[in-house]
Scaffold this active site. Structure first.
Site, PDB file in Angstrom:
ATOM      1  N   HIS A  70       3.162 -10.638   5.365  1.00 30.85           N
ATOM      2  CA  HIS A  70       2.313 -10.515   6.539  1.00 30.85           C
ATOM      3  C   HIS A  70       2.963 -11.271   7.693  1.00 30.85           C
ATOM      4  O   HIS A  70       3.363 -12.421   7.530  1.00 30.85           O
ATOM      5  CB  HIS A  70       0.913 -11.089   6.274  1.00 30.85           C
ATOM      6  N   ARG A  91      -3.578 -10.578  10.041  1.00 31.49           N
ATOM      7  CA  ARG A  91      -4.999 -10.366   9.789  1.00 31.49           C
ATOM      8  C   ARG A  91      -5.547 -11.515   8.941  1.00 31.49           C
ATOM      9  O   ARG A  91      -4.857 -12.024   8.056  1.00 31.49           O
ATOM     10  CB  ARG A  91      -5.109  -9.019   9.086  1.00 31.49           C
ATOM     11  N   HIS A  93      -7.977 -12.663   6.022  1.00 37.23           N
ATOM     12  CA  HIS A  93      -8.653 -12.054   4.868  1.00 37.23           C
ATOM     13  C   HIS A  93      -9.839 -12.923   4.435  1.00 37.23           C
ATOM     14  O   HIS A  93      -9.791 -14.156   4.549  1.00 37.23           O
ATOM     15  CB  HIS A  93      -7.692 -11.920   3.687  1.00 37.23           C
ATOM     16  N   GLU A 192      -8.809  -5.987  -9.599  1.00 35.88           N
ATOM     17  CA  GLU A 192      -9.977  -5.597 -10.392  1.00 35.88           C
ATOM     18  C   GLU A 192      -9.622  -5.558 -11.888  1.00 35.88           C
ATOM     19  O   GLU A 192      -8.467  -5.520 -12.275  1.00 35.88           O
ATOM     20  CB  GLU A 192     -10.447  -4.203  -9.968  1.00 35.88           C
ATOM     21  N   SER A 211      -9.400  -5.741   2.501  1.00 34.79           N
ATOM     22  CA  SER A 211      -9.459  -5.891   3.965  1.00 34.79           C
ATOM     23  C   SER A 211     -10.228  -4.722   4.586  1.00 34.79           C
ATOM     24  O   SER A 211     -10.927  -3.989   3.903  1.00 34.79           O
ATOM     25  CB  SER A 211      -8.042  -5.954   4.539  1.00 34.79           C
ATOM     26  N   ASN A 234      -0.095   0.825  -5.156  1.00 37.99           N
ATOM     27  CA  ASN A 234      -0.172   0.713  -6.620  1.00 37.99           C
ATOM     28  C   ASN A 234      -1.331   1.558  -7.118  1.00 37.99           C
ATOM     29  O   ASN A 234      -2.279   1.812  -6.376  1.00 37.99           O
ATOM     30  CB  ASN A 234      -0.384  -0.759  -7.046  1.00 37.99           C
TER      31      ASN A 234
HETATM   32  I1  8IG Z   1      -1.814  -3.629  -1.804  1.00 35.88           I
HETATM   33  O1  8IG Z   1      -5.274  -2.583  -6.527  1.00 35.88           O
HETATM   34  C1  8IG Z   1      -3.444  -3.754  -2.900  1.00 35.88           C
HETATM   35  N1  8IG Z   1      -4.480  -4.464  -2.497  1.00 35.88           N
HETATM   36  N2  8IG Z   1      -8.544  -5.171  -4.631  1.00 35.88           N
HETATM   37  N3  8IG Z   1      -6.898  -3.859  -5.597  1.00 35.88           N
HETATM   38  C2  8IG Z   1      -7.331  -4.645  -4.574  1.00 35.88           C
HETATM   39  N4  8IG Z   1      -6.595  -4.911  -3.498  1.00 35.88           N
HETATM   40  C3  8IG Z   1      -5.379  -4.362  -3.454  1.00 35.88           C
HETATM   41  C4  8IG Z   1      -4.862  -3.543  -4.451  1.00 35.88           C
HETATM   42  C5  8IG Z   1      -5.660  -3.284  -5.603  1.00 35.88           C
HETATM   43  N5  8IG Z   1      -3.628  -3.176  -4.096  1.00 35.88           N
END
Ligand code: 8IG
Length: 272
Positions: A70, A91, A93, A192, A211, A234
């Site tokens: 960032h 930003r 968070h 998660e 975000s 991802n």
């Molecule tokens: I880049 O898989 C990113 N940010 N919560 N889950 C959450 N935030 C993320 C993810 C994700 N990938």
């Protein structure tokens, strides 16, 4: 402090920050704000002519980059058509623990500089299997799973069509094949569990991140039209291998040249 005073206080903070930006850039009025998330940061330079780059730490209420990848700078950029863009590379968070006011401060400041349009970008996990890693996906709607609101007092803001149908239509015209999805914001900073992703999927979530949602709500409450777009960095938890923040960053870098082009096309299409 009652809610009137609290609101006056955040407005005053935003005014202070906007005055510093106007003073340092020599630009009295900005037209559009861009918040650049994971993978999107290289896009700023190609948008136009950089008027000023200001370290976030020198603007009231902003703080430096909290995480690798960032940028801790705010840019004022003169776009092709002569409009001025404020680009926030730093930003805040929710998981940084500075509260919702710190998260909302960027949009409040943007509004105080005159901004009427926001382009909110992020890196996100893909829940919907239709999204591949590396895809840019327009945000069509959101689910706020932070249990927080950036609004203060009885500020009952309508969020129907928060993610402007008009701007999404323009975006799809200039970036053919652009998909759309519902973005879910969770507080983080942990990713998660697979069970949570299955639950979010059943609820209609298609993208997940940490975000954008609270910023979008702030923007709407200030009369700013919002365009949101995620880079899928991802597959969400349980859908592929484990999630590694470094791999997430690498995916962002790999996509950054392509995203720069996408971002430029989107910004050039905005009715500023
Ligand atoms: I880049 O898989 C990113 N940010 N919560 N889950 C959450 N935030 C993320 C993810 C994700 N990938």
């Amino acid at each position: 402090m009652n809610s009137h005073e609290a609101r006056r206080d955040v407005d005053r903070q935003a005014r202070l920050a906007a005055d510093v930006i106007a003073h340092r850039s020599g630009v009295d009025c900005h037209d559009v704000v861009l918040t650049l998330g994971s993978g999107w940061r290289e896009g700023a330079a190609s948008l136009g002519e950089t008027v000023t780059a200001i370290p976030a730490t020198e603007i009231p209420g902003f703080s430096g980059a909290a995480i690798p990848g960032h940028s801790g700078l705010l840019h004022s950029i003169r776009l092709k058509g002569g409009a001025h863009a404020l680009v926030i590379g730093a930003r805040a968070h929710l998981y940084e623990g500075r509260g919702v006011n710190a998260v909302a401060h960027g949009m409040r400041t943007a509004a105080a500089t005159g901004v009427r349009t926001a382009v909110l970008t992020n890196g996100a996990g893909g829940i919907d299997p239709a999204f591949a890693v590396g895809d840019a996906v327009l945000i069509s709607d959101h689910m706020n799973m932070t249990a927080a609101s950036p609004l203060i007092g009885s500020d009952f803001v309508d969020l129907t069509d928060l993610y402007s149908a008009r701007l999404r239509a323009l975006a799809k015209r200039v970036v053919p094949g652009l998909q759309e999805g519902v973005y879910v914001q969770l507080p983080g900073p942990h990713f998660e569990t697979p069970a949570e992703i299955r639950a979010l999927s059943m609820l209609g979530g298609q993208l997940v991140g940490m975000s954008t949602v609270l910023e979008a709500i702030t923007a709407r409450s200030l009369g700013i039209e919002v365009l949101g777009i995620s880079l899928v960095t991802n597959a969400a938890a349980g859908l592929s291998g484990p999630i590694d923040h470094l791999e997430v960053l690498a995916e962002g870098s790999a996509a950054s040249t392509r995203l720069s082009h996408t971002l430029k096309r989107l910004v050039d299409s905005l009715p500023l």
